[in-house]
Design a protein around this motif. Structure first.
Motif, PDB file in Angstrom:
ATOM      1  N   TYR A   1       0.934  -1.276  -0.083  1.00 50.70           N
ATOM      2  CA  TYR A   1      -0.097   0.025   0.074  1.00 50.70           C
ATOM      3  C   TYR A   1       0.693   1.228   0.035  1.00 50.70           C
ATOM      4  CZ  TYR A   1      -4.163  -2.946   1.144  1.00 50.70           C
ATOM      5  OH  TYR A   1      -4.982  -3.782   0.947  1.00 50.70           O
ATOM      6  N   SER A   2       2.259   1.106   0.522  1.00 46.97           N
ATOM      7  CA  SER A   2       2.903   2.168   0.254  1.00 46.97           C
ATOM      8  C   SER A   2       3.187   2.726  -1.067  1.00 46.97           C
ATOM      9  CB  SER A   2       4.293   1.894   0.929  1.00 46.97           C
ATOM     10  OG  SER A   2       5.220   2.938   0.775  1.00 46.97           O
ATOM     11  N   PRO A   3       3.128   4.338  -1.562  1.00 46.14           N
ATOM     12  CA  PRO A   3       3.366   4.661  -2.559  1.00 46.14           C
ATOM     13  C   PRO A   3       4.885   4.080  -3.083  1.00 46.14           C
ATOM     14  CG  PRO A   3       2.538   6.452  -1.192  1.00 46.14           C
ATOM     15  CD  PRO A   3       2.754   5.383  -0.360  1.00 46.14           C
ATOM     16  N   PRO A   4       5.004   3.863  -4.495  1.00 49.87           N
ATOM     17  CA  PRO A   4       6.304   3.347  -4.973  1.00 49.87           C
ATOM     18  C   PRO A   4       7.337   4.369  -4.976  1.00 49.87           C
ATOM     19  CG  PRO A   4       4.624   3.673  -6.773  1.00 49.87           C
ATOM     20  CD  PRO A   4       3.846   3.987  -5.365  1.00 49.87           C
ATOM     21  N   PHE A   5       7.972   4.817  -4.016  1.00 46.35           N
ATOM     22  CA  PHE A   5       8.757   5.859  -3.923  1.00 46.35           C
ATOM     23  C   PHE A   5      10.293   4.977  -4.364  1.00 46.35           C
ATOM     24  CE2 PHE A   5       5.818   8.078  -1.045  1.00 46.35           C
ATOM     25  CZ  PHE A   5       5.859   9.075  -1.738  1.00 46.35           C
ATOM     26  N   THR A   6      11.168   5.706  -5.001  1.00 48.60           N
ATOM     27  CA  THR A   6      12.450   5.107  -5.256  1.00 48.60           C
ATOM     28  C   THR A   6      13.337   5.363  -4.098  1.00 48.60           C
ATOM     29  OG1 THR A   6      13.132   7.118  -6.341  1.00 48.60           O
ATOM     30  CG2 THR A   6      12.296   5.359  -7.643  1.00 48.60           C
ATOM     31  N   SER A   7      13.061   6.430  -3.350  1.00 46.69           N
ATOM     32  CA  SER A   7      14.079   6.880  -2.184  1.00 46.69           C
ATOM     33  C   SER A   7      13.758   5.947  -1.092  1.00 46.69           C
ATOM     34  CB  SER A   7      13.713   8.299  -1.734  1.00 46.69           C
ATOM     35  OG  SER A   7      14.475   8.592  -0.535  1.00 46.69           O
ATOM     36  N   PRO A   8      14.704   5.504  -0.423  1.00 43.87           N
ATOM     37  CA  PRO A   8      14.281   4.529   0.701  1.00 43.87           C
ATOM     38  C   PRO A   8      13.775   5.387   1.827  1.00 43.87           C
ATOM     39  CG  PRO A   8      16.674   3.982  -0.193  1.00 43.87           C
ATOM     40  CD  PRO A   8      15.964   5.239  -1.071  1.00 43.87           C
ATOM     41  N   LYS A   9      14.403   6.415   2.084  1.00 45.87           N
ATOM     42  CA  LYS A   9      13.847   7.317   3.184  1.00 45.87           C
ATOM     43  C   LYS A   9      12.216   7.596   3.084  1.00 45.87           C
ATOM     44  CE  LYS A   9      14.467  11.898   5.259  1.00 45.87           C
ATOM     45  NZ  LYS A   9      15.267  13.035   5.266  1.00 45.87           N
ATOM     46  N   TRP A  10      11.849   8.025   1.944  1.00 39.94           N
ATOM     47  CA  TRP A  10      10.265   8.304   1.744  1.00 39.94           C
ATOM     48  C   TRP A  10       9.440   6.829   1.726  1.00 39.94           C
ATOM     49  CZ3 TRP A  10       8.039  12.689   2.254  1.00 39.94           C
ATOM     50  CH2 TRP A  10       8.645  13.921   2.212  1.00 39.94           C
ATOM     51  N   LEU A  11      10.167   5.901   1.165  1.00 36.21           N
ATOM     52  CA  LEU A  11       9.583   4.543   1.284  1.00 36.21           C
ATOM     53  C   LEU A  11       9.157   4.155   2.659  1.00 36.21           C
ATOM     54  CD1 LEU A  11       8.124   2.473  -0.499  1.00 36.21           C
ATOM     55  CD2 LEU A  11      10.894   1.133  -0.465  1.00 36.21           C
ATOM     56  N   GLN A  12      10.331   4.417   3.496  1.00 34.74           N
ATOM     57  CA  GLN A  12      10.030   3.848   4.916  1.00 34.74           C
ATOM     58  C   GLN A  12       9.081   4.879   5.530  1.00 34.74           C
ATOM     59  OE1 GLN A  12      11.352   1.420   6.360  1.00 34.74           O
ATOM     60  NE2 GLN A  12      10.489   1.765   8.349  1.00 34.74           N
ATOM     61  N   LYS A  13       9.005   5.995   5.472  1.00 34.96           N
ATOM     62  CA  LYS A  13       8.114   7.016   6.017  1.00 34.96           C
ATOM     63  C   LYS A  13       6.749   6.479   5.794  1.00 34.96           C
ATOM     64  CE  LYS A  13      11.066  11.225   6.486  1.00 34.96           C
ATOM     65  NZ  LYS A  13      10.737  12.632   5.979  1.00 34.96           N
ATOM     66  N   PHE A  14       6.422   5.945   4.581  1.00 35.20           N
ATOM     67  CA  PHE A  14       5.068   5.668   4.252  1.00 35.20           C
ATOM     68  C   PHE A  14       4.568   4.068   4.478  1.00 35.20           C
ATOM     69  CE2 PHE A  14       5.224   9.698   2.130  1.00 35.20           C
ATOM     70  CZ  PHE A  14       3.931  10.282   2.257  1.00 35.20           C
ATOM     71  N   ARG A  15       5.310   3.458   5.156  1.00 27.17           N
ATOM     72  CA  ARG A  15       5.263   2.138   5.569  1.00 27.17           C
ATOM     73  C   ARG A  15       4.176   2.151   6.411  1.00 27.17           C
ATOM     74  NH1 ARG A  15       9.412  -1.791   4.291  1.00 27.17           N
ATOM     75  NH2 ARG A  15       8.060  -3.175   5.038  1.00 27.17           N
ATOM     76  N   PHE A  16       3.722   2.824   7.173  1.00 27.70           N
ATOM     77  CA  PHE A  16       2.548   2.983   7.917  1.00 27.70           C
ATOM     78  C   PHE A  16       1.091   2.688   7.212  1.00 27.70           C
ATOM     79  CE2 PHE A  16       2.713   7.301   6.700  1.00 27.70           C
ATOM     80  CZ  PHE A  16       1.279   7.621   6.536  1.00 27.70           C
ATOM     81  N   MET A  17       1.162   3.077   5.678  1.00 35.74           N
ATOM     82  CA  MET A  17       0.198   2.681   4.969  1.00 35.74           C
ATOM     83  C   MET A  17      -0.378   1.428   4.794  1.00 35.74           C
ATOM     84  SD  MET A  17       0.236   5.853   2.263  1.00 35.74           S
ATOM     85  CE  MET A  17      -1.404   5.492   1.692  1.00 35.74           C
ATOM     86  N   ASP A  18       0.495   0.547   5.134  1.00 37.20           N
ATOM     87  CA  ASP A  18       0.249  -0.827   4.921  1.00 37.20           C
ATOM     88  C   ASP A  18      -0.879  -1.271   5.854  1.00 37.20           C
ATOM     89  OD1 ASP A  18       2.144  -1.679   2.835  1.00 37.20           O
ATOM     90  OD2 ASP A  18       3.715  -1.633   4.096  1.00 37.20           O
ATOM     91  N   LYS A  19      -0.536  -0.686   7.042  1.00 34.46           N
ATOM     92  CA  LYS A  19      -1.513  -1.017   8.129  1.00 34.46           C
ATOM     93  C   LYS A  19      -2.985  -0.369   8.140  1.00 34.46           C
ATOM     94  CE  LYS A  19       1.685  -2.400  11.719  1.00 34.46           C
ATOM     95  NZ  LYS A  19       1.915  -2.244  13.043  1.00 34.46           N
ATOM     96  N   ILE A  20      -2.817   1.058   7.658  1.00 34.81           N
ATOM     97  CA  ILE A  20      -3.993   2.067   7.595  1.00 34.81           C
ATOM     98  C   ILE A  20      -4.661   1.859   6.379  1.00 34.81           C
ATOM     99  CG2 ILE A  20      -4.767   4.525   7.618  1.00 34.81           C
ATOM    100  CD1 ILE A  20      -2.507   5.118   9.344  1.00 34.81           C
ATOM    101  N   ALA A  21      -4.144   1.933   5.286  1.00 32.33           N
ATOM    102  CA  ALA A  21      -4.895   1.560   4.009  1.00 32.33           C
ATOM    103  C   ALA A  21      -5.362   0.297   3.893  1.00 32.33           C
ATOM    104  CB  ALA A  21      -3.828   2.072   2.899  1.00 32.33           C
TER     105      ALA A  21
END
Length: 256
Positions: A171-191
């Motif tokens: 569910y996390s947006p497909p960011f190429t940056s590891p930093k931004w990808l990690q920030k949006f990992r919470f969406m796996d639970k919420i979304a």
């Protein structure tokens, strides 16, 4: 793994932060699903950098791909007999097939009755599908088919494959940056809770059904003879023995 010295675009992408994110999510889904499927032969087609059958209890496992693996073949022409495979896993097999419907038809052919096929694919109605649109289908994996889940379900129904389980992941947006990808990992639970159909990847399990087939199971319960009903052995008269038919003759006559 490929025996070539040069890595493929698939391998290069899987080694990125986004690729490893996808690997971890799909590995969890496959590990859970294959553990409860039994049989003799299992096959993984594609995405060989991930061992998706590592948790399977099926004794004979094979790995196949176009340019790698123990067996090198096209997904529309599998080198297996009809009704010979108990479990077939196809990670993004339809996404990168030129003839996706024929690939699914071939999967149905090789499966034994009541056999299972597990498929993953990219969901076009997600942030991953939006990125594919913006990149104009350039590069890996954005050149994939991104087939809709509704179309896959229609194909399964036409081929007599009954859908057992459908799940979503990534569910996390497909960011190429590891930093931004990690920030949006919470969406796996919420979304995953509030928008379950918006995952970047769909995961489905289907089972091959055969019309008018009935499984014959042994009768484990035997009737108990009462002591007072037990009869003593008696001799058979010569006339009766001459008129009786030996069991071997029944089998023979039936064979004729």
């Amino acid at each position: 793994m490929s025996i070539d010295n040069q890595t493929s675009p698939e391998q290069d992408w899987l080694s990125t932060a986004l690729g490893m994110y996808l690997q971890s999510k799909e590995q969890e889904l496959f590990d859970e699903a294959v553990a409860n499927i039994f049989g003799f032969n299992a096959v993984q087609i594609g995405l060989l950098d991930i061992d998706l059958l590592r948790n399977s209890r099926i004794p004979y496992a094979y790995r196949a791909d176009v340019n790698a693996g123990l067996l090198r073949c096209d997904s529309t022409r599998l080198p297996f007999l009809s009704n010979s495979i108990d479990l077939l896993v196809m990670p993004h097999g339809l996404d990168f097939s030129k003839y996706a419907h024929e690939t699914l038809r071939e999967a149905e052919r090789v499966l034994v009755p009541e056999g299972y096929v597990i498929i993953t694919g990219f969901n076009p109605f997600s942030s991953w599908g939006l990125k594919r649109f913006l990149l104009k289908r350039k590069g890996y994996p954005w050149r994939a088919n991104f087939l809709t889940l509704l179309r896959i379900k229609d194909w399964l129904a036409l081929l007599g494959l009954e859908l057992v389980t459908t799940r979503m992941a990534c569910y996390s947006p497909p960011f190429t940056s590891p930093k931004w990808l990690q920030k949006f990992r919470f969406m796996d639970k919420i979304a995953g809770k509030w928008c379950p159909m918006m995952g970047g990847v769909y995961f489905l399990v289907a089972q091959k059904r055969v019309v008018n087939m009935r499984l014959i199971k042994p009768k484990w319960k035997k009737s108990k003879l009462k002591a007072q009903l037990a009869t003593a052995p008696r001799q058979t008269s010569q006339k009766q023995s001459q008129n009786s038919i030996h069991p071997d003759e029944i089998v023979k006559n039936d064979g004729e």
